[in-house]
Design an enzyme around this catalytic site. Structure first.
Site, PDB file in Angstrom:
ATOM      1  N   ARG A  54     -28.297  -3.926  23.620  1.00  0.00           N
ATOM      2  CA  ARG A  54     -27.163  -3.125  22.965  1.00  0.00           C
ATOM      3  C   ARG A  54     -27.040  -1.664  23.256  1.00  0.00           C
ATOM      4  O   ARG A  54     -25.964  -1.165  23.509  1.00  0.00           O
ATOM      5  CB  ARG A  54     -27.026  -3.485  21.575  1.00  0.00           C
ATOM      6  CG  ARG A  54     -25.659  -3.082  21.153  1.00  0.00           C
ATOM      7  CD  ARG A  54     -25.254  -3.206  19.446  1.00  0.00           C
ATOM      8  NE  ARG A  54     -26.292  -3.778  18.635  1.00  0.00           N
ATOM      9  CZ  ARG A  54     -27.227  -2.950  17.733  1.00  0.00           C
ATOM     10  NH1 ARG A  54     -27.116  -1.466  18.050  1.00  0.00           N
ATOM     11  NH2 ARG A  54     -27.929  -3.663  17.061  1.00  0.00           N
ATOM     12  N   TYR A 107       1.590   1.729  25.109  1.00  0.00           N
ATOM     13  CA  TYR A 107       1.162   0.548  25.474  1.00  0.00           C
ATOM     14  C   TYR A 107       1.513  -0.162  24.149  1.00  0.00           C
ATOM     15  O   TYR A 107       1.001   0.506  23.136  1.00  0.00           O
ATOM     16  CB  TYR A 107      -0.037   0.476  25.788  1.00  0.00           C
ATOM     17  CG  TYR A 107      -0.614  -0.939  26.172  1.00  0.00           C
ATOM     18  CD1 TYR A 107      -0.061  -2.064  27.153  1.00  0.00           C
ATOM     19  CD2 TYR A 107      -1.869  -1.539  25.374  1.00  0.00           C
ATOM     20  CE1 TYR A 107      -0.924  -3.164  27.413  1.00  0.00           C
ATOM     21  CE2 TYR A 107      -2.450  -2.750  25.668  1.00  0.00           C
ATOM     22  CZ  TYR A 107      -2.010  -3.485  26.492  1.00  0.00           C
ATOM     23  OH  TYR A 107      -2.394  -4.655  26.916  1.00  0.00           O
ATOM     24  N   ASP A 179      -4.228   7.529  27.427  1.00  0.00           N
ATOM     25  CA  ASP A 179      -4.477   6.246  28.250  1.00  0.00           C
ATOM     26  C   ASP A 179      -3.970   6.691  29.595  1.00  0.00           C
ATOM     27  O   ASP A 179      -2.936   6.854  29.931  1.00  0.00           O
ATOM     28  CB  ASP A 179      -3.580   5.123  27.557  1.00  0.00           C
ATOM     29  CG  ASP A 179      -3.666   3.888  28.067  1.00  0.00           C
ATOM     30  OD1 ASP A 179      -3.805   3.841  29.422  1.00  0.00           O
ATOM     31  OD2 ASP A 179      -3.279   3.029  27.446  1.00  0.00           O
ATOM     32  N   LYS A 204      -7.474  -3.224  35.035  1.00  0.00           N
ATOM     33  CA  LYS A 204      -6.372  -2.994  35.943  1.00  0.00           C
ATOM     34  C   LYS A 204      -6.888  -2.467  37.264  1.00  0.00           C
ATOM     35  O   LYS A 204      -7.573  -3.345  37.910  1.00  0.00           O
ATOM     36  CB  LYS A 204      -5.518  -1.772  35.448  1.00  0.00           C
ATOM     37  CG  LYS A 204      -5.111  -2.434  34.000  1.00  0.00           C
ATOM     38  CD  LYS A 204      -4.269  -3.457  33.830  1.00  0.00           C
ATOM     39  CE  LYS A 204      -4.046  -4.246  32.488  1.00  0.00           C
ATOM     40  NZ  LYS A 204      -3.364  -3.254  31.399  1.00  0.00           N
TER      41      LYS A 204
HETATM   42  C1  LIG Z   1      -3.478  -3.398  30.218  1.00  0.00           C
HETATM   43  C2  LIG Z   1      -3.228  -1.934  29.250  1.00  0.00           C
HETATM   44  C3  LIG Z   1      -4.254  -1.709  28.395  1.00  0.00           C
HETATM   45  C4  LIG Z   1      -4.929  -2.893  27.795  1.00  0.00           C
HETATM   46  O1  LIG Z   1      -6.130  -3.076  28.380  1.00  0.00           O
HETATM   47  P1  LIG Z   1      -6.888  -4.484  28.282  1.00  0.00           P
HETATM   48  O2  LIG Z   1      -7.960  -4.459  29.034  1.00  0.00           O
HETATM   49  O3  LIG Z   1      -6.167  -5.558  28.709  1.00  0.00           O
HETATM   50  O4  LIG Z   1      -7.392  -4.418  26.951  1.00  0.00           O
HETATM   51  C5  LIG Z   1      -4.124  -0.481  28.064  1.00  0.00           C
HETATM   52  N1  LIG Z   1      -3.299   0.381  28.179  1.00  0.00           N
HETATM   53  C6  LIG Z   1      -2.324   0.358  29.464  1.00  0.00           C
HETATM   54  C7  LIG Z   1      -1.471   1.159  29.821  1.00  0.00           C
HETATM   55  C8  LIG Z   1      -2.389  -1.156  29.972  1.00  0.00           C
HETATM   56  O5  LIG Z   1      -1.616  -1.325  30.790  1.00  0.00           O
END
Ligand SMILES: *Cc1c(COP(=O)(O)O)cnc(C)c1O
Length: 383
Positions: A54, A107, A179, A204
């Protein structure tokens, strides 16, 4: 290393070939137990790099080191999803009695987290107008601990003045979280723009192949220890296989982004001229209200953009999307594939006025002309 450009960093950072018989990629370590040769070695565990699954393996070290180099960060913590990276970053700086400012176009699950878990643990959220800039000064309270940015924001793509917001936050001792999934560290060097904790849904563009869920938070020097301590105490860990896939994605991130950008720009410019389209939401376009800030602060634009259509029936919109050959209908983005969805969103600080339905398009790595022909036929179905 300090002078290396991002395209060089992504291919070389985090390698530890000589520790692995010269293999260029760090192998996948699947382990919980780390064995010690004797009792003295076990007792000296604090001086050891790897003590228990971990707490990290060479696979996690390689990924996190590569990201830290790319982000210019003091430390990166790899996490099991982008959403987990968002919640981890927020909880590493906020506690009961605190107040947080969150952008209105964040988001959607970020908004949901603020209204449920954060509220239950005694943290109050104020959503702010993404176009507020230095006007954010008026929203600070004595207990405002953090500002959470996302630029451009989800689904509506407004660009924020992150450096101005960061300056106001830092003048009051508040942390700046962002983000940065749209910009990625290649197109938006978040820490250089005043962000303390740079958050990425690695699911992404970092992964890039729609085959892994991953997130990370990259911290500057002043936030590195609390991020590590909080995440470690919560028992968070990204498994070896997922780390390996994420790092494999990093190696081609720069070239993929270049192509996503080129295709998105071509499609966006063309869409702007079409009679069925009211306006295109893509900061790289000169016509976009956020273009000036984008040009000042960003080094590029990814393959994700929106479009506001002229008013049209649900049936025609469905016909337009259902008939597309190269755009899948599905959530997520940042992979090699092209995608389209209708965009639905909640705003409480500033209403987003849309003449008709809003759609979101991800330009994948297909031939740009094939995508254009496909969209052209799609728009015809709108009538
Ligand atoms: C998809 C997304 C997330 C979340 O990511 P996950 O890996 O699906 O939890 C956060 N912020 C933005 C802008 C996103 O498009």
């Amino acid at each position: 290393m300090a002078d290396d450009k991002p395209d060089t960093i992504v291919v070389s950072a985090g390698r530890m070939s000589q520790e692995h018989f010269g293999t260029v990629n760090t192998p996948v370590y699947r382990t919980s137990t780390i064995l010690h040769p004797n009792l003295a070695s076990l007792k000296a565990e604090k001086s050891k790099r790897y003590v228990y699954g971990r707490r990290g393996t060479p696979t996690t070290t390689s990924f996190e080191d590569a990201i830290s180099a790319l982000e210019g960060a003091a430390r990166t913590v790899s996490l099991p999803s982008g959403l987990n990276a968002i919640t981890t970053a927020i909880l590493s700086v906020c506690g009961a009695g605190d107040h947080i400012l969150v952008t209105d176009n964040c988001y959607w699950p970020t908004r949901q987290f603020c209204g449920s878990v954060l509220k239950r643990f005694g943290v109050e959220t104020t959503f702010y107008d993404p176009l507020i800039g230095e006007g954010i000064a008026a929203l600070f309270r004595p207990n405002t601990r953090a500002v959470f940015c996302e630029s451009p924001g989800s689904l509506t793509f407004e660009i924020q003045d992150v450096p101005a917001i960061a300056a106001e936050a830092h003048a009051r001792g508040a942390s700046v979280l962002m983000d940065n999934t749209w910009g990625t560290p290649i197109f938006f060097p978040a820490l250089k723009r005043g962000v303390d904790l740079s958050i990425q849904a690695g699911t992404k563009y970092i992964g890039g192949h729609s085959d892994v869920m991953v997130g990370y938070v990259a911290a500057n020097e002043s936030h590195a220890d609390r991020l590590r301590d909080f995440s470690g105490t919560m028992g968070q860990f990204l498994g070896g296989d997922d780390c390996f896939l994420a790092l494999r994605g990093v190696r081609t991130l720069a070239v993929r982004l270049e192509r996503h950008q080129k295709t998105a720009l071509k499609l966006a410019r063309w869409l702007e001229t079409q009679p069925q389209v009211s306006r295109v939401l893509y900061p790289a376009l000169e016509s976009d209200p956020g273009h000036r800030l984008w040009k000042r602060d960003f080094l590029g634009a990814c393959g994700l953009f929106g479009a506001v259509l002229k008013p049209v029936s649900d049936g025609k919109l469905a016909a337009m999307m259902d008939g597309l050959r190269h755009f899948g209908i599905g959530y997520s983005w940042g992979g090699y594939e092209s995608l389209i969805i209708p965009a639905e969103f909640v705003r409480t600080a500033r209403k987003f006025e849309a003449e008709g339905p809003v759609i979101r398009i991800h330009a994948g790595l297909d031939d740009p002309d094939d995508l254009l022909v496909d969209l052209e036929a799609g728009l015809k179905r709108l009538g």
